[in-house]
Design a protein around this motif. Sequence first.
Motif, PDB file in Angstrom:
ATOM      1  N   UNK A 297       0.999  -1.233  -0.009  1.00 44.72           N
ATOM      2  CA  UNK A 297      -0.054  -0.087  -0.085  1.00 44.72           C
ATOM      3  C   UNK A 297       0.874   1.423  -0.163  1.00 44.72           C
ATOM      4  N   UNK A 298       0.532   2.364  -0.725  1.00 45.60           N
ATOM      5  CA  UNK A 298       1.230   3.644  -0.700  1.00 45.60           C
ATOM      6  C   UNK A 298       0.111   4.745  -0.273  1.00 45.60           C
ATOM      7  N   UNK A 299       0.299   5.689   0.115  1.00 44.42           N
ATOM      8  CA  UNK A 299      -0.466   6.843   0.482  1.00 44.42           C
ATOM      9  C   UNK A 299       0.663   8.202   0.792  1.00 44.42           C
ATOM     10  N   UNK A 306       5.763  13.305   3.092  1.00 46.39           N
ATOM     11  CA  UNK A 306       5.987  11.891   3.827  1.00 46.39           C
ATOM     12  C   UNK A 306       4.951  11.023   2.799  1.00 46.39           C
ATOM     13  N   UNK A 307       5.534   9.528   2.963  1.00 49.56           N
ATOM     14  CA  UNK A 307       4.661   8.569   2.317  1.00 49.56           C
ATOM     15  C   UNK A 307       4.621   7.350   3.174  1.00 49.56           C
ATOM     16  N   UNK A 308       3.408   7.039   3.508  1.00 53.77           N
ATOM     17  CA  UNK A 308       3.127   5.991   4.177  1.00 53.77           C
ATOM     18  C   UNK A 308       3.059   4.441   3.574  1.00 53.77           C
ATOM     19  N   UNK A 318       4.981   1.815   7.701  1.00 50.82           N
ATOM     20  CA  UNK A 318       5.884   2.903   7.934  1.00 50.82           C
ATOM     21  C   UNK A 318       5.607   3.912   7.249  1.00 50.82           C
ATOM     22  N   UNK A 319       6.208   4.892   7.761  1.00 44.67           N
ATOM     23  CA  UNK A 319       6.072   6.429   7.250  1.00 44.67           C
ATOM     24  C   UNK A 319       7.622   6.462   6.656  1.00 44.67           C
TER      25      UNK A 319
END
Length: 512
Positions: A297-299, A306-308, A318-319
Motif C-alpha cells: 500500500x502507498x499513501x 511523507x509517504x506511508x 511505516x512512514x
Amino acid sequence: MGGVGRMDKPLIYLFIILISITLCSCQAVQPSVADKKPVEKYASNQDQSAEPTKALPKSDAKPKAVESESSQQTTSAAGEAVKPQQAAQQADGAEQAALPANQAQEPPKPFREGKQSTQETDIGFTSEPPLLLHNANISFKQIEDDYLREGNQENTLKYGEAIYRQGNIDDAVIYFASSGTKGTLGKDIAAIKEEAARGYSSLQPVKLGDGHMPSLSHDGRYITYLTNDTYNGELVIYDTKNGSRETVGEGGYSKDAPPVWSWDNRLVAFGEFKSLHIYNMESRSLTTEPLDGRIKELVWSKDYDRIAYSTAEGRKIRVYQLSTRQHKVIAEGSDLKLIGFSEDSKALRIMKKDRVYDVTLSDLKEKDIYTHPSSVENPVWSVDGEKGVGQLHGERVRAHQFHEARNNPVFFQRAEFKPLLSFSYSKVSALRLNQSGSVMAFIQQESTAQTSEQGMLWVASTDGSKRNPVDYGTIITTPRAFSDDGSVFVYSKTRYKSVQKSDHELYMLKIK
C-alpha cells in the motif's frame, strides 16, 4: 464379316440400358406398399394414441408457424380426410374447431411479461413466465442446475433470460454479455446495458493504446501504466494534455499498489520489488529507497513530505519522510489496513480488524475513531477516511459447490451503511472510489466459482442516482483509477494472455 460382328456388341449394350431405364420409370410411378403403411397405421390408431410429446427446443429454436391445411391432412378410420389436430380431438370426444389454415402460433411474449409466482425458494421463484427460447415448463431450479453443471453459451444465455424474466436486469447484463449472443427479439447486449443504465449520459471508453494497470494523477492529466511485457515491463507516464509519453523506470508493482501521485501532481511514487522509487516531474530525476519487502500500500501526505506504506512480507506500516530520508514504524500486527493521512499530515488513520483509529506521528499515540461494521468487507475509503464503499458480507444463495456468496456493493459513513446495487445472481470485485467518495467502479461477474476472469465494468454514483455498465472483458483496474473529482477513469483490458506474454489495451473514460 469381322467388322460387322464388332458393331453388334455396342448395339446390344445400348438395348439393355434402354430396357433398364424403362423398368425403373414404371416402378417409380406405382406407389409402394411401404409408402401406404404409415398412413394406414396412423389412421387405424387415432382413437388409441395421444399426440406424441415434443422434444425440448434448443436455445436457437424459433416459433414454428402452423403448416398449411393441405400438408396436415391425413385419413380417418372412416376414410375421411381430417387434420392431425382434429383427429386428436375426436379421440378425446371433444368437438373443437380446427385452426384456420393460415393461422400461425402466437409469437413469444417480450421479456418480463406474465404473472410471476410469489412463492420463493432459496434461489428465487418456483415458477416463471415462459422463456424466450425454451420450454415454459422448465423450472428456474432446473435452468440454474443446468447452468451450474455446464456453463456453456447456451446454458448461460438460458440462465440470463430466466433472470431477466424475473426483473433482475442488472444481474442479467453479465449473462447476456458472457453468453456471446447478441440477444433475442432484437435486444442485443448494448440494448440490455442501456436498459440497466440510469442517470449517466452515454459513457464511451476511448482506447489510448497498449498498456495495463493504469493509475491517474489527482487532476486526471497524467496516466501511469506498464508496457505489455509481463516480466520486464516499463513504467510509462502519459500526458493526456499534449500526448507525450515518458518511460521512467521498470515495472514490478502489483495492481493493488500502483504508482501514487503527490497532491500537487509533481511527484509520483511507485514500488518495484524491494525498492521505493520517487520520480520528480520537474527535474526528471528518480530517487530510490531500499525496502525489506514488496510494497503493498502507498499513501501520500498532504504536505508532500511523507509517504506511508506497508509491505507484503511484513506486518508493519511505516512512514518515509522525504526531507530526512528516514523510515519510521507506525503500527505493527496482523490485519492492518492503511487508510490515509490527516488533513494536517500529523496523524495517520489505520484500520485493524474492525477498529478504526488515528496514530499521531510524533509520539505514536492512538485515538479510536469508530468501529467499522463487520458485515462490510474490502472497504475503500475517501480521502477523509470518514466514508467509502465496501462489499456486504456474503450469504449463500444456494448450498451448491459451484455457487458463490452474494457480495453486493454498499456505501458506508463510519458505522452506518446502505446498499447501492442489489445483485442476486452476480458477484462483485475490484471496488474503486474517487477521493471525494462520490463515484465508484466495480467489476461484475457470473456467480459461480468456475467462471473465467471476464466481467462487466460498472460505474456508479455512491448516492445511488446513477449507474452504467461500461465494458466487458478481462478488465484490470487499480485503486488509483479515478481522478479526484471522478470525471476521469482509466482501466486496461486483456487482449491476449499467456505464461510468458500478455497483451493489454489501455482505455480512458470521461464521466459526465
